[in-house]
Design an enzyme around this catalytic site. Sequence first.
Site, PDB file in Angstrom:
ATOM      1  N   GLY A  12       0.817  -1.215   0.000  1.00 42.34           N
ATOM      2  CA  GLY A  12       0.000   0.000   0.000  1.00 42.34           C
ATOM      3  C   GLY A  12       0.846   1.258   0.000  1.00 42.34           C
ATOM      4  N   ASN A  13       0.179   2.412  -0.135  1.00 40.60           N
ATOM      5  CA  ASN A  13       0.894   3.691  -0.169  1.00 40.60           C
ATOM      6  C   ASN A  13       1.769   3.886   1.064  1.00 40.60           C
ATOM      7  OD1 ASN A  13      -0.287   4.450  -2.580  1.00 40.60           O
ATOM      8  ND2 ASN A  13      -1.873   5.709  -1.640  1.00 40.60           N
ATOM      9  N   VAL A  14       1.200   3.642   2.251  1.00 39.72           N
ATOM     10  CA  VAL A  14       1.933   3.887   3.497  1.00 39.72           C
ATOM     11  C   VAL A  14       3.001   2.826   3.709  1.00 39.72           C
ATOM     12  CG1 VAL A  14       1.725   4.060   6.008  1.00 39.72           C
ATOM     13  CG2 VAL A  14       0.017   5.145   4.537  1.00 39.72           C
ATOM     14  N   ARG A  99      -5.581   3.704  19.132  1.00 35.78           N
ATOM     15  CA  ARG A  99      -5.198   5.072  19.501  1.00 35.78           C
ATOM     16  C   ARG A  99      -5.825   5.550  20.800  1.00 35.78           C
ATOM     17  NH1 ARG A  99      -6.169   7.536  13.492  1.00 35.78           N
ATOM     18  NH2 ARG A  99      -4.349   6.605  12.472  1.00 35.78           N
ATOM     19  N   CYS A 130      -3.185  11.214  10.580  1.00 36.90           N
ATOM     20  CA  CYS A 130      -2.280  12.068   9.803  1.00 36.90           C
ATOM     21  C   CYS A 130      -2.472  13.550  10.091  1.00 36.90           C
ATOM     22  CB  CYS A 130      -2.448  11.787   8.310  1.00 36.90           C
ATOM     23  SG  CYS A 130      -4.166  11.756   7.753  1.00 36.90           S
ATOM     24  N   GLY A 161      -4.854  10.480   1.625  1.00 40.48           N
ATOM     25  CA  GLY A 161      -5.305  10.051   2.938  1.00 40.48           C
ATOM     26  C   GLY A 161      -6.386   8.987   2.864  1.00 40.48           C
ATOM     27  N   HIS A 243      -1.170  17.324   3.378  1.00 46.80           N
ATOM     28  CA  HIS A 243      -2.276  17.921   4.134  1.00 46.80           C
ATOM     29  C   HIS A 243      -1.895  19.333   4.567  1.00 46.80           C
ATOM     30  CE1 HIS A 243      -4.235  14.171   4.007  1.00 46.80           C
ATOM     31  NE2 HIS A 243      -4.250  13.836   5.282  1.00 46.80           N
TER      32      HIS A 243
END
EC number: 1.2.1.11
Length: 340
Positions: A12-14, A99, A130, A161, A243
């Site tokens: 994936g992107n991350v 979180r 993010c 995002g 962002h």
Amino acid sequence: MGYRVVVAGATGNVGREMLNILAERQFPVDEITALASRRSLGTEVSFGDKTLTTKDLDTFDFTGWDIALFAIGSDATKKYAPIAAAAGCVVIDNSSLYRYDPDVPLIVPECNADAIEGYSKKNIIANPNCSTAQMVVALKPLHDRAKIKRVVVSTYQSVSGAGKDGMDELWDQTKAVYNPTDDKPAKKFTKQIAFNVIPHIDVFMEDGSTKEEWKMVAETKKILGSSIKVTATCVRVPVFVGHSEAVNIETEDFLDEDEARDILRESPGIMVIDKREDGGYVTPVECVGDFATFISRIRQDSTIDNGLNLWCVSDNLRKGAALNAVQIAELLGQRVLKKG
């Protein structure tokens, strides 16, 4: 002696960005493996000058591995993170799952590095949202100096995002605007994103806020302190990566804009670009690929006694996700594991 490191969600992107940043920052790796779901099994990903072939997350044995960077979403994390943690591998999780768990530290190393000591309760560390990560990097040094009472933030969040599907939708819709016969209706987003802005990220909650906005409130309080009041409006904009945030700050003690600028210039992870002239500020296009959180447009808010405004921009795939996860791994190595 280095670490045995796992990157889960490496296609994936991350996940790809995590691998890039581990290599760029020369994280002390003895062995590294890339994991993916079965539909991406065998995909090749880059780690510096090496090519890794992804292995199956579902059957992977985490025993003997030191650190696992997770970028696989909350559902998969719920299944696999406890397995990795029970095997003695410290999980650094990019999803929202842990979180708000009081037994899991939520860490931005520039802000609350000491919280790393709490990792051992579950062998899991959470990476913040993010939009929160870049904002608290800017808030922390100002909070230390003048104690922040209230923050009003409006975000301008890029489509990355929302993952690869979000980036593809912006690209396809942008092309379709110039080709009226090629209709590309909204799928990933609730409305057209090309040449538009959408004041809606994540699901709506009972009070009318979205979950993205709630995340910024809850996470800022967990990282910087529960006394800070935060209100957020989160907006998706037609930008691929990066962002931006317009941040209004009210402090208990007066803080002059010049002093605030000097404090931020000396603070870790921050680059101040603030000239009162055409182009004397940073935009998302300029921050892509950079490690820093950029601050511009620092000025007094004359409508309240102790107020400041600033503009905050960062690469959300880096500081907002992958970079912060790698920084947590570095902190873990320096303070706890102490191998590298």
